[in-house]
Enzyme design. Structure first.
Site, PDB file in Angstrom:
ATOM      1  N   GLY A 162      27.242 -90.117  25.346  1.00 51.01           N
ATOM      2  CA  GLY A 162      28.333 -91.066  25.582  1.00 51.01           C
ATOM      3  C   GLY A 162      29.322 -91.057  24.424  1.00 51.01           C
ATOM      4  O   GLY A 162      30.144 -90.152  24.332  1.00 51.01           O
ATOM      5  N   SER A 206      25.107 -84.016  22.768  1.00 54.00           N
ATOM      6  CA  SER A 206      26.441 -84.616  22.742  1.00 54.00           C
ATOM      7  C   SER A 206      26.437 -85.773  21.735  1.00 54.00           C
ATOM      8  O   SER A 206      26.002 -85.596  20.597  1.00 54.00           O
ATOM      9  CB  SER A 206      26.835 -85.055  24.154  1.00 54.00           C
ATOM     10  OG  SER A 206      28.200 -85.357  24.234  1.00 54.00           O
ATOM     11  N   TRP A 207      26.915 -86.961  22.100  1.00 49.97           N
ATOM     12  CA  TRP A 207      26.884 -88.090  21.179  1.00 49.97           C
ATOM     13  C   TRP A 207      25.451 -88.360  20.708  1.00 49.97           C
ATOM     14  O   TRP A 207      25.219 -88.730  19.557  1.00 49.97           O
ATOM     15  CB  TRP A 207      27.464 -89.347  21.819  1.00 49.97           C
ATOM     16  CG  TRP A 207      27.015 -90.611  21.145  1.00 49.97           C
ATOM     17  CD1 TRP A 207      26.114 -91.519  21.597  1.00 49.97           C
ATOM     18  CD2 TRP A 207      27.437 -91.092  19.854  1.00 49.97           C
ATOM     19  NE1 TRP A 207      25.936 -92.542  20.688  1.00 49.97           N
ATOM     20  CE2 TRP A 207      26.748 -92.292  19.607  1.00 49.97           C
ATOM     21  CE3 TRP A 207      28.327 -90.612  18.886  1.00 49.97           C
ATOM     22  CZ2 TRP A 207      26.916 -93.025  18.435  1.00 49.97           C
ATOM     23  CZ3 TRP A 207      28.496 -91.340  17.717  1.00 49.97           C
ATOM     24  CH2 TRP A 207      27.807 -92.540  17.499  1.00 49.97           C
ATOM     25  N   ASP A 262      31.387 -74.183  25.943  1.00 45.84           N
ATOM     26  CA  ASP A 262      31.623 -75.618  25.733  1.00 45.84           C
ATOM     27  C   ASP A 262      32.963 -75.823  25.033  1.00 45.84           C
ATOM     28  O   ASP A 262      33.077 -75.644  23.816  1.00 45.84           O
ATOM     29  CB  ASP A 262      30.486 -76.206  24.904  1.00 45.84           C
ATOM     30  CG  ASP A 262      30.517 -77.727  24.844  1.00 45.84           C
ATOM     31  OD1 ASP A 262      31.562 -78.314  25.160  1.00 45.84           O
ATOM     32  OD2 ASP A 262      29.481 -78.316  24.488  1.00 45.84           O
ATOM     33  N   HIS A 296      29.254 -77.579  28.170  1.00 46.81           N
ATOM     34  CA  HIS A 296      28.728 -78.878  27.765  1.00 46.81           C
ATOM     35  C   HIS A 296      27.709 -79.411  28.769  1.00 46.81           C
ATOM     36  O   HIS A 296      26.785 -80.135  28.398  1.00 46.81           O
ATOM     37  CB  HIS A 296      29.886 -79.870  27.611  1.00 46.81           C
ATOM     38  CG  HIS A 296      29.566 -81.045  26.745  1.00 46.81           C
ATOM     39  ND1 HIS A 296      29.401 -80.953  25.385  1.00 46.81           N
ATOM     40  CD2 HIS A 296      29.369 -82.357  27.053  1.00 46.81           C
ATOM     41  CE1 HIS A 296      29.132 -82.144  24.881  1.00 46.81           C
ATOM     42  NE2 HIS A 296      29.097 -83.013  25.873  1.00 46.81           N
TER      43      HIS A 296
END
Length: 340
Positions: A46, A118-119, A293, A321
């Site tokens: 996120g 990711s986050w 990505d 991604h």
């Protein structure tokens, strides 16, 4: 290597709860698999996505005690950021790191494997550098460190590949600039002026997501998600609209939390997670990154692997991604090896 079709079967939690982390926040958590198995924590992306049941299927349920949680303000945690009345002042990276440590103590876990991309990878790296003695291994599919340079790339630089979509995203941010000059705005933390810079666009969207008019918030969330989907649109695998297809309340929370974090540079010194990667010495790691990505280019994963010498980087040529079948197989293979 376990093929994609051999992902572990769906499982349900054997325990779950709401952890009081202070500041009026309750964080949802759940545990799956073997109560006596190797502890592993899933750290979702996120920021603001919430944990997903499919993440349970990466782990051998006979060998792992899998912990999942929804970070503050999203998923099943309360209060929910989709509600504009929810105050985000106590939703920052230091707060999330403290929540993870509080959850570890609450569950009586001494050390755990950390998994997420990711986050989630930013949060994993920050936690492991702060509490290396609490981390047994790390598996990251999709490396980010949320540097301001990475934020600027995602919300401006990559626009050179999608000029039409970026222009629409920029025009949506301009509506935020028109609704206030931002001189006293709490969202001005990134220190990048509006103009064309990605940080300024994010600051404008943060302002829009706090607008009292629900139509303004809905429009801003839709514009943000359309941009995120455009950046991923050239990838050969995964959903065509992974951001825009989310339910309205989840989409509002995701965009509001993302804009809040990114407009403040995630409350991290620029480049600190790469500079301090030496603190991860002795922690075995697996980094898996898609060459295609565009949202989080490969160079960050490459830089991290050069500093964190106990980590092995695998580049997936056919993935971005959103990953691919080979990405999933590499993740499951790494988790199987660490379960021994």
């Amino acid at each position: 290597m376990r093929p994609l079709s051999d992902s572990y079967p769906p499982i349900e939690p054997y325990d779950a709860g709401m952890l009081d982390v202070g500041d009026g926040n309750l964080v949802y958590w759940e545990t799956c698999g073997n109560p006596r198995g190797k502890p592993a924590l899933v750290v979702h992306g996120g920021p603001g996505s919430g944990c997903r049941a499919r993440a349970r299927r990466y782990f051998d349920p006979d060998r792992y005690r899998v912990v999942l949680f929804d970070q503050r303000g999203c998923g099943r945690s309360t209060p929910h950021a989709g509600d504009p009345a929810t105050d985000l002042r106590h939703n920052t990276t230091p707060h999330l790191l403290a929540d993870m440590e509080r959850l570890r103590r609450h569950l009586g876990i001494e050390r755990w494997l950390l998994f997420g991309g990711s986050w989630g990878s930013t949060l994993i790296l920050a936690y492991a550098q702060r509490h290396p003695e609490r981390v047994s291994e790390i598996v990251i599919p999709g490396v980010t460190t949320t540097r301001r340079s990475e934020i600027d790339w995602l919300y401006r630089g990559v626009g050179r590949f999608f000029p039409e979509a970026w222009e629409r995203f920029r025009d949506g941010a301009a509506r935020g600039a028109q609704r206030g000059d931002g001189t006293d705005d709490a969202h001005a933390g990134a220190g990048i002026g509006l103009g064309a810079a990605g940080g300024g666009l994010v600051t404008a969207y943060a302002r829009l997501m706090d607008d009292p008019d629900p139509a303004v918030r809905e429009r801003a969330a839709a514009d943000w998600c359309a941009w995120e989907d455009a950046v991923l649109s050239m990838e050969p695998h995964g959903s065509a609209h992974p951001y825009g297809d989310r339910p309205s309340t989840a989409r509002l929370a995701l965009v509001r939390i993302c804009a809040h974090y990114f407009s403040h540079g995630a409350w991290l010194e620029e480049g600190v997670l790469l500079r301090e990667a030496g603190r991860l010495a002795g922690i075995p790691g697996v980094l898996i990154h898609g060459r295609q990505d565009l949202s989080s280019p490969l160079d960050t994963a490459w830089e991290l692997s050069r500093t964190w010498t106990d980590a092995r980087l695998t580049v997936i040529d056919d993935a971005g991604h959103k990953g691919s079948g080979r990405t999933r197989a590499e993740v499951i293979g790494a988790l199987d090896r660490f379960a021994r």
